[in-house]
Design a protein around this motif. Structure first.
Motif, mmCIF file in Angstrom:
data_model
loop_
_atom_site.group_PDB
_atom_site.id
_atom_site.type_symbol
_atom_site.label_atom_id
_atom_site.label_comp_id
_atom_site.label_asym_id
_atom_site.label_seq_id
_atom_site.Cartn_x
_atom_site.Cartn_y
_atom_site.Cartn_z
ATOM 1 N N UNK A 1 28.259 0.477 -17.266
ATOM 2 C CA UNK A 1 26.970 0.986 -17.728
ATOM 3 C C UNK A 1 25.843 0.011 -17.378
ATOM 4 N N UNK A 2 24.762 0.545 -16.865
ATOM 5 C CA UNK A 2 23.631 -0.293 -16.509
ATOM 6 C C UNK A 2 22.726 -0.527 -17.706
ATOM 7 N N UNK A 3 22.119 -1.681 -17.724
ATOM 8 C CA UNK A 3 21.198 -1.996 -18.810
ATOM 9 C C UNK A 3 19.851 -1.331 -18.514
ATOM 10 N N UNK A 4 19.325 -0.645 -19.514
ATOM 11 C CA UNK A 4 18.034 0.016 -19.325
ATOM 12 C C UNK A 4 16.900 -0.989 -19.497
ATOM 13 N N UNK A 5 15.986 -0.938 -18.556
ATOM 14 C CA UNK A 5 14.820 -1.799 -18.695
ATOM 15 C C UNK A 5 13.686 -0.990 -19.322
ATOM 16 N N UNK A 6 13.057 -1.557 -20.320
ATOM 17 C CA UNK A 6 12.009 -0.821 -21.022
ATOM 18 C C UNK A 6 10.620 -1.249 -20.547
ATOM 19 N N UNK A 7 10.467 -1.267 -19.233
ATOM 20 C CA UNK A 7 9.179 -1.676 -18.689
ATOM 21 C C UNK A 7 8.202 -0.511 -18.648
ATOM 22 N N UNK A 8 8.741 0.709 -18.555
ATOM 23 C CA UNK A 8 7.870 1.891 -18.538
ATOM 24 C C UNK A 8 8.109 2.694 -19.813
ATOM 25 N N UNK A 9 7.057 3.320 -20.338
ATOM 26 C CA UNK A 9 7.256 4.128 -21.557
ATOM 27 C C UNK A 9 8.126 5.345 -21.275
ATOM 28 N N UNK A 10 8.843 5.801 -22.285
ATOM 29 C CA UNK A 10 9.704 6.968 -22.118
ATOM 30 C C UNK A 10 8.865 8.221 -21.916
ATOM 31 N N UNK A 11 9.286 9.073 -20.985
ATOM 32 C CA UNK A 11 8.558 10.327 -20.796
ATOM 33 C C UNK A 11 8.661 11.206 -22.044
ATOM 34 N N UNK A 12 7.637 12.060 -22.279
ATOM 35 C CA UNK A 12 7.608 12.864 -23.518
ATOM 36 C C UNK A 12 8.841 13.734 -23.717
ATOM 37 N N UNK A 13 9.411 14.265 -22.633
ATOM 38 C CA UNK A 13 10.582 15.142 -22.806
ATOM 39 C C UNK A 13 11.793 14.352 -23.293
ATOM 40 N N UNK A 14 11.847 13.085 -22.920
ATOM 41 C CA UNK A 14 12.944 12.240 -23.396
ATOM 42 C C UNK A 14 12.755 11.922 -24.877
ATOM 43 N N UNK A 15 11.507 11.603 -25.239
ATOM 44 C CA UNK A 15 11.203 11.327 -26.645
ATOM 45 C C UNK A 15 11.525 12.530 -27.516
ATOM 46 N N UNK A 16 11.229 13.719 -27.002
ATOM 47 C CA UNK A 16 11.490 14.930 -27.771
ATOM 48 C C UNK A 16 12.996 15.146 -27.930
ATOM 49 N N UNK A 17 13.741 14.863 -26.873
ATOM 50 C CA UNK A 17 15.190 15.003 -26.933
ATOM 51 C C UNK A 17 15.762 14.075 -28.007
ATOM 52 N N UNK A 18 15.234 12.874 -28.073
ATOM 53 C CA UNK A 18 15.689 11.913 -29.080
ATOM 54 C C UNK A 18 15.369 12.431 -30.477
ATOM 55 N N UNK A 19 14.145 12.939 -30.644
ATOM 56 C CA UNK A 19 13.726 13.481 -31.948
ATOM 57 C C UNK A 19 14.601 14.654 -32.350
ATOM 58 N N UNK A 20 14.845 15.572 -31.419
ATOM 59 C CA UNK A 20 15.659 16.752 -31.715
ATOM 60 C C UNK A 20 17.082 16.372 -32.070
ATOM 61 N N UNK A 21 17.596 15.389 -31.363
ATOM 62 C CA UNK A 21 18.954 14.935 -31.622
ATOM 63 C C UNK A 21 19.094 14.381 -33.020
ATOM 64 N N UNK A 22 18.113 13.599 -33.420
ATOM 65 C CA UNK A 22 18.135 13.003 -34.752
ATOM 66 C C UNK A 22 18.052 14.086 -35.821
#
Ligand SMILES: [Zn+2]
Length: 75
Positions: A1-22
Motif C-alpha cells: 500500500x502506498x502512503x497518501x500524501x496530503x499536499x492537495x485538498x480532497x476533491x468534494x466527491x471524495x469528501x462526500x463519500x467519506x461523509x456518506x460512509x460514516x
C-alpha cells in the motif's frame, strides 16, 4: 500500500463519500480485525462487509487474506 500524501485538498466527491460512509454505519458497532500473528489492530469492519481483502500488518509486516463475511470478532 502506498502512503497518501496530503499536499492537495480532497476533491468534494471524495469528501462526500467519506461523509456518506460514516453516516451509513452510524450507531453500528464495528468488529475489529487484528493481525493473526501479532494481534495488532488493523481495521474495523461493519456487519455489511463481505468478500475478501488483502491485508498487510503495519506492525510485523505479515500478509494475509481476510474473509470479511466469516471473520469473527477477535477474542
Ligand atoms: Zn502483525
Amino acid at each position: 500500500m502506498k502512503q497518501m500524501k496530503l499536499t492537495t485538498p480532497l476533491p468534494p466527491e471524495v469528501l462526500e463519500r467519506i461523509r456518506n460512509g460514516r453516516k451509513a454505519v452510524e450507531g453500528e458497532e464495528a468488529n475489529i480485525i487484528r493481525c493473526p500473528k501479532c494481534r495488532h489492530v488493523l481495521m474495523k469492519k461493519y456487519s455489511d462487509a463481505k468478500g475478501h481483502i488483502d491485508c498487510k500488518c503495519t506492525k510485523c509486516g505479515e500478509e494475509f487474506v481476510v474473509d470479511l463475511f466469516s471473520w469473527r470478532r477477535a477474542r
